[in-house]
Design a protein around this motif. Structure first.
Motif, PDB file in Angstrom:
ATOM      1  N   PRO A 148       0.841  -1.207   0.000  1.00  0.00           N
ATOM      2  CA  PRO A 148       0.000   0.000   0.000  1.00  0.00           C
ATOM      3  C   PRO A 148       0.873   1.253   0.000  1.00  0.00           C
ATOM      4  O   PRO A 148       1.921   1.303   0.649  1.00  0.00           O
ATOM      5  N   LEU A 149       0.464   2.263  -0.749  1.00  0.00           N
ATOM      6  CA  LEU A 149       1.235   3.502  -0.842  1.00  0.00           C
ATOM      7  C   LEU A 149       1.004   4.359   0.400  1.00  0.00           C
ATOM      8  O   LEU A 149      -0.138   4.693   0.715  1.00  0.00           O
ATOM      9  N   ASP A 150       2.103   4.716   1.073  1.00  0.00           N
ATOM     10  CA  ASP A 150       1.946   5.671   2.155  1.00  0.00           C
ATOM     11  C   ASP A 150       1.674   7.059   1.571  1.00  0.00           C
ATOM     12  O   ASP A 150       1.795   7.281   0.358  1.00  0.00           O
ATOM     13  N   GLU A 151       1.320   8.008   2.422  1.00  0.00           N
ATOM     14  CA  GLU A 151       0.899   9.319   1.940  1.00  0.00           C
ATOM     15  C   GLU A 151       1.992  10.040   1.158  1.00  0.00           C
ATOM     16  O   GLU A 151       1.714  10.575   0.066  1.00  0.00           O
ATOM     17  N   PRO A 152       3.256  10.088   1.637  1.00  0.00           N
ATOM     18  CA  PRO A 152       4.282  10.785   0.843  1.00  0.00           C
ATOM     19  C   PRO A 152       4.504  10.153  -0.531  1.00  0.00           C
ATOM     20  O   PRO A 152       4.683  10.863  -1.524  1.00  0.00           O
ATOM     21  N   THR A 153       4.482   8.808  -0.606  1.00  0.00           N
ATOM     22  CA  THR A 153       4.700   8.146  -1.899  1.00  0.00           C
ATOM     23  C   THR A 153       3.523   8.384  -2.832  1.00  0.00           C
ATOM     24  O   THR A 153       3.698   8.650  -4.027  1.00  0.00           O
ATOM     25  N   TYR A 154       2.306   8.301  -2.289  1.00  0.00           N
ATOM     26  CA  TYR A 154       1.120   8.582  -3.099  1.00  0.00           C
ATOM     27  C   TYR A 154       1.170   9.994  -3.670  1.00  0.00           C
ATOM     28  O   TYR A 154       0.954  10.199  -4.877  1.00  0.00           O
ATOM     29  N   LEU A 155       1.469  10.981  -2.840  1.00  0.00           N
ATOM     30  CA  LEU A 155       1.487  12.367  -3.306  1.00  0.00           C
ATOM     31  C   LEU A 155       2.596  12.589  -4.333  1.00  0.00           C
ATOM     32  O   LEU A 155       2.403  13.306  -5.323  1.00  0.00           O
ATOM     33  N   ALA A 156       3.741  11.953  -4.109  1.00  0.00           N
ATOM     34  CA  ALA A 156       4.847  12.104  -5.059  1.00  0.00           C
ATOM     35  C   ALA A 156       4.502  11.457  -6.399  1.00  0.00           C
ATOM     36  O   ALA A 156       4.808  12.008  -7.464  1.00  0.00           O
ATOM     37  N   LEU A 157       3.874  10.285  -6.373  1.00  0.00           N
ATOM     38  CA  LEU A 157       3.474   9.636  -7.620  1.00  0.00           C
ATOM     39  C   LEU A 157       2.445  10.477  -8.364  1.00  0.00           C
ATOM     40  O   LEU A 157       2.480  10.586  -9.591  1.00  0.00           O
ATOM     41  N   ARG A 158       1.538  11.084  -7.630  1.00  0.00           N
ATOM     42  CA  ARG A 158       0.534  11.927  -8.296  1.00  0.00           C
ATOM     43  C   ARG A 158       1.194  13.134  -8.955  1.00  0.00           C
ATOM     44  O   ARG A 158       0.833  13.510 -10.079  1.00  0.00           O
ATOM     45  N   ARG A 159       2.178  13.739  -8.283  1.00  0.00           N
ATOM     46  CA  ARG A 159       2.888  14.865  -8.895  1.00  0.00           C
ATOM     47  C   ARG A 159       3.673  14.407 -10.116  1.00  0.00           C
ATOM     48  O   ARG A 159       3.726  15.111 -11.134  1.00  0.00           O
TER      49      ARG A 159
END
Length: 302
Positions: free
Chosen positions: A44-55
């Motif tokens: 599962p993607l943690d919040e920093p990884t999720y936000l970085a992938l979205r950017r």
């Protein structure tokens, strides 16, 4: 995984000086696309990884991940991290996960996705993005091409941009998908999925980029061409409308706006449907090519 001739951005982003990304990015082409490594999409993607992938998705428009042996359930969970997933009304689904469409091609079923398109642009609320995984790849062929539609719009001549101001296009699933359905199902699908209209030039809700948002698979005509262009003769009006639409369709075929992926087993592509079109090259028949796709619901284009 570094690709020959590409540039590594390592774990930093030049879009935000000093920002550290929790993965490595390798540019695919100057125009569009990046390979992402040092990440395990089974987790599962943690919040920093999720936000970085979205950017990263917004910036590069399509992200490629190699060696990601994820299960269908993990595929669905990855998609749901970015938003609600749609269920396609026509394409076959995974038996346990209706959110996953299955493209199962072989000597018994030839592929037919070889047309530039943006997934489900025929919906009133089209897709934000799609996540496609190769479960079984042909030994050669079967590549997919993606196109940067922000560049396609940006490089249009000024006089063409002026003609597009205020133009609205009609998007419809039936010209492409209707032929796949028996007559009785065609009536039901038509009733549940009427043709919709979207602006020819939409604004990306996260980047603010202007995007050319018509595609040859699902865009049938302009709904207000006579109102914008003015009326002379019926034949003159219709031919001018068709010429303009075909001209816009052809922008997606410019190699300068494209990236091409050679699939390998367990490769994943994650693209922004708002900012791209794609084309699946059908050169592998009669080999087997089995893919699964999760599609994330987006927002109404403006």
């Amino acid at each position: 995984m570094q690709q020959a001739g590409s540039t590594i951005e390592a774990r930093t982003s030049d879009s935000a000086p000093g920002e550290i990304w929790p993965f490595t990015v390798t540019l695919a082409t100057p125009a569009i696309g990046a390979y992402v490594s040092d990440i395990d999409l089974r987790q599962p993607l943690d919040e920093p990884t999720y936000l970085a992938l979205r950017r990263a998705l917004i910036r590069y428009k399509v992200l490629f991940f190699r060696d990601q042996d994820i299960t269908p359930a993990q595929h669905v969970a990855l998609g749901q991290r970015f938003g609600k997933l749609e269920v396609h009304p026509v394409i076959a689904h995974h038996p346990d996960h209706p959110e996953l469409v299955v493209f199962d091609k072989s000597d018994k079923k030839r592929g037919r996705e070889n047309i530039y398109h943006s997934d489900v642009s025929w919906r009133e609320v089209p897709s934000m993005g799609s996540i496609l995984r190769c479960a079984e790849c042909p030994p050669t062929g079967g590549d997919t091409i993606w196109v940067n539609m922000a560049l396609a719009y940006e490089n249009l001549p000024a006089e063409v941009k002026a003609r597009l101001e205020g133009l609205i296009a009609v998007h419809d699933l039936m010209p492409l998908f209707g032929s796949m359905l028996p007559p009785e199902q065609r009536i039901t699908v038509r009733a549940q999925n009427p043709a919709v209209t979207h602006p020819v030039v939409r604004t990306h809700p996260e980047s603010g980029e202007k995007l050319l948002f018509v595609n040859e698979a699902f865009t049938t005509h302009f709904s207000n061409y006579a109102e914008i262009a003015g009326y002379r003769f019926g034949f003159d009006l219709k031919l001018a409308e068709m010429d303009l639409l075909q001209y816009l369709f052809r922008q997606a075929a410019a190699p300068e706006y494209q990236v091409r992926l050679k699939w390998e087993p367990h490769t994943i592509a994650f693209w922004d449907n708002r900012a791209t079109q794609h084309y699946a090259v059908q050169d592998y028949y009669p080999a087997v090519r089995r893919m699964m796709r999760a599609t994330i619901i987006g927002e109404r284009p403006v």
